[in-house]
Each structure stands twice: as structure tokens, then as C-alpha cells.
Design an enzyme around this catalytic site. Structure first.
Site, PDB file in Angstrom:
ATOM      1  N   LYS A   5       0.860  -1.192   0.000  1.00  0.00           N
ATOM      2  CA  LYS A   5       0.000   0.000   0.000  1.00  0.00           C
ATOM      3  C   LYS A   5       0.890   1.233   0.000  1.00  0.00           C
ATOM      4  CE  LYS A   5      -4.418   0.903   2.289  1.00  0.00           C
ATOM      5  NZ  LYS A   5      -5.118   0.725   3.573  1.00  0.00           N
TER       6      LYS A   5
HETATM    7  O1  G3P Z   1      -7.861   1.617   5.321  1.00  0.00           O
HETATM    8  C1  G3P Z   1      -8.179   2.803   4.697  1.00  0.00           C
HETATM    9  C2  G3P Z   1      -9.550   3.345   5.046  1.00  0.00           C
HETATM   10  O2  G3P Z   1     -10.508   2.343   4.886  1.00  0.00           O
HETATM   11  C3  G3P Z   1      -9.646   4.073   6.355  1.00  0.00           C
HETATM   12  O3  G3P Z   1     -10.955   4.323   6.759  1.00  0.00           O
HETATM   13  O4  G3P Z   1     -12.561   4.985   8.509  1.00  0.00           O
HETATM   14  O5  G3P Z   1     -10.136   5.611   8.780  1.00  0.00           O
HETATM   15  O6  G3P Z   1     -11.558   6.736   7.085  1.00  0.00           O
HETATM   16  P1  G3P Z   1     -11.320   5.484   7.840  1.00  0.00           P
END
Ligand code: G3P
Length: 218
Positions: free
Chosen positions: A87
Site C-alpha cells: 500500500k
Molecule cells: O484503510 C483505509 C480506510 O478504509 C480508512 O478508513 O474509517 O479511517 O476513514 P477510515
């Protein structure tokens, strides 16, 4: 549509895998930090072993911000297991690293995508997944789903094979809408996976069936 769980918690991953619907796992530095003092590479290896599926994908994120650092970290992470996707953030160095590593056969999940040009640039550079963060766009008053639609249209126009991974999913409606507009993958917290399979009428219906069944014994 592929379902990924967005967590580094091994119990959640095991439980999601037990449902028979799990195609992969995404992690990020914040999610890994929640697990406390772990050996990151060993943790990613354990996640791959839990999934026990050669077609599964497990995203492991670099923390370097310079090109050389990303390349070194990316190569290192890719060696952990054949299921690992590296990533990389959607920055200039991240884009350059995507190009270099994908040319070496390392599969890339380009993260922190917030507009369609970033997704197009990433795909051109060779990413396997682009991760638009729909929840974080919704948080600031933009419609994250419109971004998924835009990327879908652009990728279809040019037959681009990079998969659209809807990330930052907060609730079941995000999953339904992502599926309707053609995202290839949805990555979601374990809590959302649990919500997807629940309906109060299912619970009421089952309770009534079992109550009626008891009457057959009288
Ligand atoms: O892993 C990346 C993403 O899904 C993060 O989500 O909830 O931290 O905005 P969030």
C-alpha cells in the site's frame, strides 16, 4: 464484488474469514497501531496464514514518504507472502514507487485517493487497486459515492484493469451503493460486515418459527 475487512485485529479477521465471504484484508498504520506492540511483518504473515487462500489479498502499508524509502520498504513487505499487496500513498513519490514496484511484479494498492485524476494517474503508473476514501469525503460534505462513479466511468472508457477498492466505508449503505455503481471491492470495518448480514425481520421470523415448532410437541 470482493469483500475485504479493514482491520489488523486477528480475532476480527478470523471471524470474518469464518463467514466464507472474505476475499482479503486491508491494514494501515493507524489500524496496526491499535493492536499495540506487534512485529508488523510477522503480523502480516499471520494474517496471510489465517486467510489461507492463494487468491486473497492482504494490504501492508509503507511508512516512508520518500521514493527510495518506499521502494526499499515495498520490496521488503512483498517478500512476506505472495498474497501481500504493498500500500503506497497517492503522492508524487508514491506514484513513482508504484511504477517502479509494479514493473518488478509487486502488486500495489494506492491509498488516500480523493479525486478521479489521482485514480487515473495511479492506474497509469501500474497500480492493481486504487483506494478512494468515501467516508472521509462524506465527512467534509462531499459525496464520496460520486467519486466511485467517476472512477468507474473513466476506467471503463479506457478498459483500465486497475480495480476500484471502495475504502473508508462507514455503514451498510456505503457497501450497497458501492456495489450498485460498480466498485470492484469494498473494504470495511468488521462491525459493518456484521451489520450486512442482520435484519430484525430475520430475527423475528426465526423466533416465530421456533415458537410455532414448539407447538408440534404438545
Ligand atoms: O484503510 C483505509 C480506510 O478504509 C480508512 O478508513 O474509517 O479511517 O476513514 P477510515
Amino acid at each position: 464484488m470482493k469483500f475485504f475487512v479493514d482491520t489488523a485485529n486477528l480475532n476480527e479477521i478470523k471471524e470474518a474469514a469464518s463467514l466464507g465471504i472474505l476475499d482479503g484484508v486491508t491494514t494501515n498504520p493507524s489500524l496496526v497501531a491499535k493492536e499495540g506492540g506487534i512485529d508488523f511483518k510477522q503480523h502480516i504473515a499471520t494474517i496471510c496464514e489465517i486467510l489461507n487462500n492463494p487468491k486473497a489479498s492482504v494490504s501492508a502499508e509503507v511508512v516512508s514518504t520518500d521514493y527510495e524509502g518506499m521502494i526499499a520498504e515495498g520490496r521488503d513487505l512483498a517478500k512476506i507472502h505472495p498474497c501481500v499487496y504493498v500500500k503506497l500513498p497517492m503522492t508524487k513519490a508514491g506514484l513513482q514507487a508504484t511504477n517502479t514496484l509494479s514493473n518488478e511484479g509487486i502488486r500495489i494498492n494506492q491509498t488516500l485517493i480523493f479525486n478521479a485524476t489521482q485514480a487515473l494517474m495511479s492506474a497509469k503508473a501500474g497500480s492493481s487497486f486504487v483506494s478512494p476514501f468515501i467516508g472521509r469525503l462524506d465527512d467534509i460534505g462531499h459525496d464520496g459515492m460520486v467519486l466511485i462513479e467517476e472512477i468507474r466511468e473513466i476506467f471503463d472508457n479506457y478498459d483500465i484493469k486497475t480495480e476500484i477498492l471502495a475504502a473508508s466505508i462507514r455503514h451498510p449503505l456505503h457497501v450497497i451503493e458501492s456495489a450498485r455503481v460498480g466498485a470492484d471491492v469494498a473494504t470495511m470495518p468488521f462491525k459493518v460486515i456484521e451489520q450486512l448480514l442482520k435484519h430484525p425481520l430475520t430475527d423475528i421470523g426465526l423466533a416465530n418459527f421456533l415458537k410455532d415448532w414448539e407447538k408440534t410437541k404438545k
